[in-house]
Design a protein around this motif. Structure first.
Motif, mmCIF file in Angstrom:
data_model
loop_
_atom_site.group_PDB
_atom_site.id
_atom_site.type_symbol
_atom_site.label_atom_id
_atom_site.label_comp_id
_atom_site.label_asym_id
_atom_site.label_seq_id
_atom_site.Cartn_x
_atom_site.Cartn_y
_atom_site.Cartn_z
ATOM 1 N N GLU A 30 14.809 -66.227 -37.621
ATOM 2 C CA GLU A 30 14.445 -66.416 -36.227
ATOM 3 C C GLU A 30 13.745 -65.163 -35.686
ATOM 4 O O GLU A 30 12.753 -65.261 -34.990
ATOM 5 C CB GLU A 30 15.704 -66.746 -35.430
ATOM 6 N N ASP A 54 12.118 -63.048 -37.373
ATOM 7 C CA ASP A 54 10.853 -62.848 -38.076
ATOM 8 C C ASP A 54 9.742 -63.764 -37.614
ATOM 9 O O ASP A 54 8.618 -63.648 -38.059
ATOM 10 C CB ASP A 54 11.052 -63.103 -39.580
ATOM 11 N N ARG A 55 10.104 -64.708 -36.772
ATOM 12 C CA ARG A 55 9.076 -65.676 -36.377
ATOM 13 C C ARG A 55 7.962 -64.976 -35.608
ATOM 14 O O ARG A 55 8.222 -64.073 -34.835
ATOM 15 C CB ARG A 55 9.685 -66.771 -35.494
ATOM 16 N N ASN A 68 3.749 -68.563 -30.494
ATOM 17 C CA ASN A 68 4.174 -69.834 -31.058
ATOM 18 C C ASN A 68 3.168 -70.915 -30.700
ATOM 19 O O ASN A 68 3.121 -71.404 -29.588
ATOM 20 C CB ASN A 68 5.568 -70.173 -30.525
ATOM 21 N N PHE A 81 2.946 -73.939 -31.370
ATOM 22 C CA PHE A 81 3.405 -75.281 -31.014
ATOM 23 C C PHE A 81 3.708 -75.404 -29.526
ATOM 24 O O PHE A 81 3.727 -76.480 -28.972
ATOM 25 C CB PHE A 81 4.657 -75.658 -31.811
ATOM 26 N N ARG A 122 13.999 -71.331 -45.792
ATOM 27 C CA ARG A 122 13.170 -70.910 -44.676
ATOM 28 C C ARG A 122 12.164 -72.004 -44.310
ATOM 29 O O ARG A 122 11.880 -72.244 -43.154
ATOM 30 C CB ARG A 122 12.433 -69.625 -45.065
ATOM 31 N N TYR A 143 13.902 -74.513 -42.406
ATOM 32 C CA TYR A 143 14.212 -73.947 -41.088
ATOM 33 C C TYR A 143 12.987 -73.993 -40.181
ATOM 34 O O TYR A 143 13.051 -74.470 -39.055
ATOM 35 C CB TYR A 143 14.676 -72.495 -41.248
ATOM 36 N N ASP A 144 11.871 -73.521 -40.687
ATOM 37 C CA ASP A 144 10.663 -73.458 -39.856
ATOM 38 C C ASP A 144 10.112 -74.844 -39.528
ATOM 39 O O ASP A 144 9.619 -75.084 -38.438
ATOM 40 C CB ASP A 144 9.590 -72.623 -40.566
ATOM 41 N N ARG A 173 12.509 -76.582 -36.777
ATOM 42 C CA ARG A 173 13.021 -75.813 -35.647
ATOM 43 C C ARG A 173 12.528 -76.318 -34.296
ATOM 44 O O ARG A 173 13.306 -76.572 -33.383
ATOM 45 C CB ARG A 173 12.642 -74.355 -35.823
ATOM 46 N N ASN A 174 11.212 -76.461 -34.187
ATOM 47 C CA ASN A 174 10.676 -76.775 -32.862
ATOM 48 C C ASN A 174 11.016 -78.185 -32.396
ATOM 49 O O ASN A 174 11.335 -78.372 -31.224
ATOM 50 C CB ASN A 174 9.170 -76.553 -32.862
ATOM 51 N N LEU A 231 19.308 -73.168 -30.474
ATOM 52 C CA LEU A 231 19.061 -72.408 -31.697
ATOM 53 C C LEU A 231 20.350 -72.196 -32.483
ATOM 54 O O LEU A 231 20.379 -72.309 -33.707
ATOM 55 C CB LEU A 231 18.449 -71.051 -31.352
ATOM 56 N N GLN A 241 21.018 -73.609 -36.158
ATOM 57 C CA GLN A 241 21.390 -72.783 -37.314
ATOM 58 C C GLN A 241 22.658 -73.300 -37.976
ATOM 59 O O GLN A 241 22.759 -73.340 -39.201
ATOM 60 C CB GLN A 241 21.537 -71.320 -36.878
#
Lengths: 247, 185
Positions: A63, A65-66, A70, A72, B22, B25-26, B29-30, B47, B51
């Motif tokens: 998280e 590291d994002r 963004n 989106f 990852r 996860y990515d 996520r949104n 969040l 997780q």
């Protein structure tokens, strides 16, 4: 089946219904069995918990590291607008670089170390003097060696020695050292006994050296000196062309 | 094609591949945060829940409850997430929500409460001393108690000449733990 085996089977989920019954009975009646099992069950929980915490930390790092921006969360409309702006911007940069080369590029396109006109060297000739060795090194593009040798010749401050040393520095991209030498030459008086006018040459190379370090204003001044000379001086036409890019 | 992909991903995750984790996860996520907004969950909580959902998915893969995904990974994540969101609302409002597992709607069987409670005294001690064991011991115990491999399988994974050797190594590890704990009690 031993009690240990029963517990082992419990943890690999392979107790048969019958074994499961025996397992339950032992848990009720056998204090040692119960103790033995409980510590293993506890260990299972502890390991799972450790793994869980490690994993949570890993995800939190994901998280962190994002990327900050963004994409989106930005509406498509803005993305399209931004892309067009970027394209237009890139277009300008591209146009500018194709019509107006950078100073460094102008230097690279125009710089060529001046040929050795002092001691023309025959192929295969052996060096008799330090000066000759220096020019051999110079012609072989061995500029480090040439500088060392030029520093060891009897009359190190002669204009042409200084000039060829500056050529070595320019070729090695030690532009500031070259500039110091070239300035000295442009200030020095015309050497009547020299076949070539090193003043003239130095003017051109000094202008190029300024280009190479991005000092466009000084470069312009220097090219102007060449262009405005009444005589037919070295590289007058090229200087005029470069001046057009700079102004 | 889709199925083959998720099978690969499961294998990768099981082997501890961080990049695969990852990616999952990515990728989700949104949409997950968007989805939580419908249930009035703020981003920070969303969040956190997300997780946890990933962890639960991971643990169910590791302990072998999921061997191949019959649905898409996102379906699992949202099912777990939904359950966790209801749990959060229940904890916050103390309104007793009907406690049926929402997950059953999706016909997914998952263990969602692997370790909720506080540690007992013995567990605290185990926690303290487990970290002091040698790497070999930790690895054996992790494979056996956490990942659920049988001793036969571990013999192979760790290249033991035979199961008996592994077995005695494992009981040495356990004895070490018990000895340390005994001193404290």
């Amino acid at each position: 089946m031993s009690k240990t085996d029963l517990i082992e089977k419990y943890f690999s989920n392979s107790l048969s219904p019958k074994e499961q019954m025996r397992f339950n009975e032992l848990l009720q009646s056998d204090e040692k069995f119960k103790k033995d099992f409980t510590i293993q069950k506890d260990l299972q929980k502890v390991i799972a918990r450790n793994q869980h915490n490690d994993l949570k930390k890993t995800l939190q790092d994901f998280e962190k590291d994002r990327p900050v921006l963004n994409l989106f969360n930005i509406s498509k409309k803005w993305l399209v607008a931004a892309s067009i702006l970027i394209l237009v911007g890139l277009g300008f940069v591209f146009l500018k670089s194709s019509f107006y080369p950078s100073p460094e590029k102008l230097f690279v396109e125009n710089y060529e170390p001046y040929r050795n006109i002092v001691l023309p060297i025959e192929r295969g000739e052996n060096a008799n003097t330090i000066e000759q060795s220096a020019f051999i090194a110079y012609e072989n593009k061995n500029y480090h060696k040439a500088i060392n040798l030029f520093n060891s010749v009897p009359k190190t401050n002669t204009t042409y020695i200084l000039f060829y040393k500056s050529m070595c520095y320019l070729s090695l991209n030690k532009t500031n050292e070259a500039i110091t030498l070239l300035k000295k030459i442009t200030y020095s008086d015309y050497e009547a006994n020299s076949e070539e006018n090193f003043n003239e040459l130095a003017n051109w190379y000094l202008a190029l050296a300024y280009l190479n370090i991005g000092e466009t204003e000084k470069a312009s001044d220097q090219f102007s000196i060449i262009v405005n000379d009444d005589r037919d001086v070295y590289k007058k036409e090229d200087s005029r062309k470069i001046l057009k890019y700079l102004n | 094609m889709e199925e083959e992909n998720s099978k690969n991903i499961i294998d990768l995750i099981k082997s501890g591949d961080k990049a695969a984790l990852r990616k999952i996860y990515d990728e989700n996520r949104n949409i997950f945060i968007k989805f939580s907004r419908k249930y009035n969950v703020e981003k920070v909580d969303a969040l956190d829940i997300y997780q946890d959902a990933i962890i639960i998915l991971y643990e169910n893969i590791v302990n072998g409850k999921i061997t191949d995904l019959s649905s898409k990974i996102s379906t699992y994540l949202f099912a777990i997430g939904k359950y966790k969101i209801f749990q959060l609302h229940r904890d916050n409002s103390k309104v007793e929500l009907q406690n049926e597992l929402i997950i059953e709607e999706e016909n997914i069987y998952l263990d969602v409460n692997l370790h909720g409670d506080e540690l007992t005294n013995q567990q605290e001690l185990l926690n303290k001393y487990f970290s002091q064991l040698g790497n070999r011991c930790k690895e054996i115990l992790k494979l056996f108690y956490y990942e659920g491999y049988t001793l036969d399988e571990i013999t192979e994974i760790l290249n033991y000449s035979d199961k008996k050797v592994l077995k005695s190594q494992k009981s040495r590890c356990m004895r070490q733990l018990k000895d340390w704990i005994k001193k404290e009690l």
